[in-house]
Design a protein around this motif. Structure first.
Motif, PDB file in Angstrom:
ATOM      1  N   ALA A 219       1.548   6.387  -0.520  1.00  0.00           N
ATOM      2  CA  ALA A 219       0.349   5.645  -0.125  1.00  0.00           C
ATOM      3  C   ALA A 219      -0.948   6.329  -0.576  1.00  0.00           C
ATOM      4  CB  ALA A 219       0.346   5.439   1.383  1.00  0.00           C
ATOM      5  N   HIS A 220      -1.004   7.656  -0.474  1.00  0.00           N
ATOM      6  CA  HIS A 220      -2.263   8.322  -0.811  1.00  0.00           C
ATOM      7  C   HIS A 220      -2.564   8.250  -2.303  1.00  0.00           C
ATOM      8  CE1 HIS A 220       0.809  11.498  -0.968  1.00  0.00           C
ATOM      9  NE2 HIS A 220       0.057  12.103  -1.860  1.00  0.00           N
ATOM     10  N   HIS A 221      -1.554   7.997  -3.117  1.00  0.00           N
ATOM     11  CA  HIS A 221      -1.809   7.765  -4.540  1.00  0.00           C
ATOM     12  C   HIS A 221      -2.123   6.306  -4.842  1.00  0.00           C
ATOM     13  CE1 HIS A 221       0.486  11.691  -5.571  1.00  0.00           C
ATOM     14  NE2 HIS A 221      -0.813  11.888  -5.481  1.00  0.00           N
ATOM     15  N   VAL A 222      -1.559   5.416  -4.024  1.00  0.00           N
ATOM     16  CA  VAL A 222      -1.821   3.986  -4.222  1.00  0.00           C
ATOM     17  C   VAL A 222      -3.305   3.691  -4.025  1.00  0.00           C
ATOM     18  CG1 VAL A 222      -1.361   1.669  -3.304  1.00  0.00           C
ATOM     19  CG2 VAL A 222       0.533   3.270  -3.684  1.00  0.00           C
ATOM     20  N   VAL A 223      -3.940   4.355  -3.070  1.00  0.00           N
ATOM     21  CA  VAL A 223      -5.391   4.195  -2.860  1.00  0.00           C
ATOM     22  C   VAL A 223      -6.121   4.455  -4.171  1.00  0.00           C
ATOM     23  CG1 VAL A 223      -7.422   5.071  -1.643  1.00  0.00           C
ATOM     24  CG2 VAL A 223      -5.236   4.920  -0.451  1.00  0.00           C
ATOM     25  N   GLY A 224      -5.697   5.500  -4.871  1.00  0.00           N
ATOM     26  CA  GLY A 224      -6.348   5.891  -6.117  1.00  0.00           C
ATOM     27  C   GLY A 224      -6.154   4.888  -7.243  1.00  0.00           C
ATOM     28  N   LEU A 225      -5.133   4.037  -7.116  1.00  0.00           N
ATOM     29  CA  LEU A 225      -4.921   3.001  -8.131  1.00  0.00           C
ATOM     30  C   LEU A 225      -5.882   1.837  -7.931  1.00  0.00           C
ATOM     31  CD1 LEU A 225      -1.001   2.898  -8.090  1.00  0.00           C
ATOM     32  CD2 LEU A 225      -2.495   4.059  -9.743  1.00  0.00           C
ATOM     33  N   GLY A 226      -6.529   1.799  -6.752  1.00  0.00           N
ATOM     34  CA  GLY A 226      -7.498   0.729  -6.509  1.00  0.00           C
ATOM     35  C   GLY A 226      -7.035  -0.304  -5.505  1.00  0.00           C
ATOM     36  N   ILE A 227      -6.255   0.141  -4.514  1.00  0.00           N
ATOM     37  CA  ILE A 227      -5.824  -0.755  -3.437  1.00  0.00           C
ATOM     38  C   ILE A 227      -6.330  -0.181  -2.120  1.00  0.00           C
ATOM     39  CG2 ILE A 227      -3.846  -1.733  -2.209  1.00  0.00           C
ATOM     40  CD1 ILE A 227      -2.311  -1.743  -4.826  1.00  0.00           C
TER      41      ILE A 227
ATOM     42  N   SER B 200       0.818  -1.224   0.000  1.00  0.00           N
ATOM     43  CA  SER B 200       0.000   0.000   0.000  1.00  0.00           C
ATOM     44  C   SER B 200       0.848   1.267   0.000  1.00  0.00           C
ATOM     45  CB  SER B 200      -0.997  -0.007   1.158  1.00  0.00           C
ATOM     46  OG  SER B 200      -0.330  -0.037   2.374  1.00  0.00           O
ATOM     47  N   GLY B 201       2.159   1.139  -0.113  1.00  0.00           N
ATOM     48  CA  GLY B 201       3.007   2.313  -0.292  1.00  0.00           C
ATOM     49  C   GLY B 201       3.432   2.975   1.009  1.00  0.00           C
TER      50      GLY B 201
ATOM     51  N   MET C 171     -14.075   9.399   4.924  1.00  0.00           N
ATOM     52  CA  MET C 171     -12.611   9.506   4.811  1.00  0.00           C
ATOM     53  C   MET C 171     -12.056   8.461   3.846  1.00  0.00           C
ATOM     54  SD  MET C 171     -11.502  11.972   6.661  1.00  0.00           S
ATOM     55  CE  MET C 171      -9.791  11.693   7.078  1.00  0.00           C
ATOM     56  N   GLY C 172     -12.687   7.292   3.825  1.00  0.00           N
ATOM     57  CA  GLY C 172     -12.233   6.223   2.931  1.00  0.00           C
ATOM     58  C   GLY C 172     -12.477   6.531   1.468  1.00  0.00           C
ATOM     59  N   ALA C 173     -13.318   7.528   1.214  1.00  0.00           N
ATOM     60  CA  ALA C 173     -13.660   7.881  -0.170  1.00  0.00           C
ATOM     61  C   ALA C 173     -13.001   9.190  -0.583  1.00  0.00           C
ATOM     62  CB  ALA C 173     -15.180   7.987  -0.310  1.00  0.00           C
ATOM     63  N   TYR C 174     -11.937   9.583   0.135  1.00  0.00           N
ATOM     64  CA  TYR C 174     -11.396  10.927  -0.113  1.00  0.00           C
ATOM     65  C   TYR C 174     -10.827  11.097  -1.510  1.00  0.00           C
ATOM     66  CZ  TYR C 174      -6.599   9.307   0.500  1.00  0.00           C
ATOM     67  OH  TYR C 174      -5.414   8.662   0.329  1.00  0.00           O
ATOM     68  N   ARG C 175     -10.562   9.967  -2.185  1.00  0.00           N
ATOM     69  CA  ARG C 175     -10.018  10.105  -3.543  1.00  0.00           C
ATOM     70  C   ARG C 175     -11.076  10.560  -4.547  1.00  0.00           C
ATOM     71  NH1 ARG C 175      -9.701   5.811  -7.494  1.00  0.00           N
ATOM     72  NH2 ARG C 175     -10.753   3.880  -6.928  1.00  0.00           N
ATOM     73  N   PHE C 176     -12.343  10.468  -4.160  1.00  0.00           N
ATOM     74  CA  PHE C 176     -13.408  10.936  -5.045  1.00  0.00           C
ATOM     75  C   PHE C 176     -13.837  12.342  -4.643  1.00  0.00           C
ATOM     76  CE2 PHE C 176     -14.121   6.257  -4.621  1.00  0.00           C
ATOM     77  CZ  PHE C 176     -13.702   5.908  -5.888  1.00  0.00           C
ATOM     78  N   LYS C 177     -14.274  13.119  -5.614  1.00  0.00           N
ATOM     79  CA  LYS C 177     -14.715  14.477  -5.328  1.00  0.00           C
ATOM     80  C   LYS C 177     -15.983  14.425  -4.456  1.00  0.00           C
ATOM     81  CE  LYS C 177     -15.800  17.206  -8.897  1.00  0.00           C
ATOM     82  NZ  LYS C 177     -17.129  17.730  -8.646  1.00  0.00           N
TER      83      LYS C 177
ATOM     84  N   GLY D  50     -13.094   3.338  -1.050  1.00  0.00           N
ATOM     85  CA  GLY D  50     -12.235   3.786  -2.153  1.00  0.00           C
ATOM     86  C   GLY D  50     -12.416   2.949  -3.412  1.00  0.00           C
ATOM     87  N   ARG D  51     -13.418   2.079  -3.419  1.00  0.00           N
ATOM     88  CA  ARG D  51     -13.733   1.200  -4.555  1.00  0.00           C
ATOM     89  C   ARG D  51     -12.499   0.409  -5.007  1.00  0.00           C
ATOM     90  NH1 ARG D  51     -16.090   4.562  -9.134  1.00  0.00           N
ATOM     91  NH2 ARG D  51     -17.751   5.021  -7.667  1.00  0.00           N
TER      92      ARG D  51
END
Ligand code: ATP
Length: 238
Positions: A75-83, A53-54, A104-110, A154-155
């Motif tokens: 790590a905060h970018h790895v979430v966006g890759l789908g992990i 997870s970085g 908070m778990g969905a912070y990568r989405f607007k 974070g899907r």
């Protein structure tokens, strides 16, 4: 190279200062699988998940996700890759509500995705009932559900679960394992770290046994479940 792999760990060596925690770990997780990492305390299971997870960088080796190297990506970018990562000890935000933790778990989405929130509440009706309650006042089992739910927000295509059964009563452990199977059946690939070897192997496709930073054994979960060495060391037999 395994073209069906969703995640491939190649020769990972990870250090904490002078201490070498991983000594060349190779692990493959294919799309749709549940894969378990077994091993005694200190074997390197948590370190492996944190490297995926970085949160940690390997000194040697590669983390390959969907065919791309991701080691070195924060790590905060790895979430966006789908992990998604549900960490050891759950680490919910205690003074935030259940709903705020999920957001908070969905912070990568607007915008917080409604479908994800509904999925989490369907998997964990208890979280819906308690959505306005402070996370720090939840029971251990509820906090574990929240940690998993937050990671799902974070899907993720790959869900990392670090000892989800830790410290929970047997009935709650059975519930958590059933939900992990349900999450997987809905299409999320799972990499699981567990001390509860018998139950983890029962729901896994394949497993790896780590000992002091190295993979000592790996194979189909049913083979490991039948292996006398595994039974003696991890299932309390022999
Ligand atoms: P556990 O089930 O006890 O968490 P584990 O298999 O997950 O065990 P890790 O937590 O990955 O093991 O630890 C692997 C090794 O790295 C151990 O020897 C541990 O002492 C060491 N280690 C872990 N975290 C740190 C740290 N922050 N600083 C120094 N050493 C560490």
């Amino acid at each position: 190279q395994d073209t069906t792999a969703l995640l491939e760990l190649r020769g990972l060596e990870v250090f904490y200062g002078a201490i070498q925690a991983l000594k060349g770990v190779d692990v493959t997780v294919r799309e749709g699988e549940i894969v378990t990492l077994l091993g005694a305390n200190g074997a390197g299971k948590t370190t492996t998940l944190r490297t995926v997870s970085g949160l940690l960088r390997p000194r040697v080796g590669e983390v390959v996700f969907e065919g791309e190297r991701i080691d070195g990506i924060p790590a905060h970018h790895v979430v966006g890759l789908g992990i998604g990562h549900s960490p050891e000890g759950r680490r919910v935000f205690p003074t935030m509500t259940v709903l705020e933790n999920l957001q908070m778990g969905a912070y990568r989405f607007k915008d917080v995705p409604k479908a994800e929130l509904e999925r989490v509440y369907e998997l964990f009706p208890r979280l819906h009932e308690r959505r306005t309650q402070m996370a720090g006042t939840l029971s251990g089992g509820e906090q574990q559900m929240l940690a998993i739910g937050r990671a799902l927000m974070g899907r993720p295509r790959l869900l990392l679960l670090d000892e989800p059964s830790m410290g929970l009563a047997p009935l709650i452990v059975a519930q958590i394992f059933a939900i992990i199977q349900e999450i997987n059946a809905q299409g999320t690939t799972v990499l699981l770290v567990e001390q509860n070897a018998a139950q983890a192997l029962a729901l896994s496709d394949r497993a790896y046994v780590l000992e002091t930073g190295s993979v000592m054994m790996s194979g189909p979960a049913s083979d490991l479940l039948a292996d006398p060495r595994v039974r003696e060391a991890y299932l309390g037999e022999g």
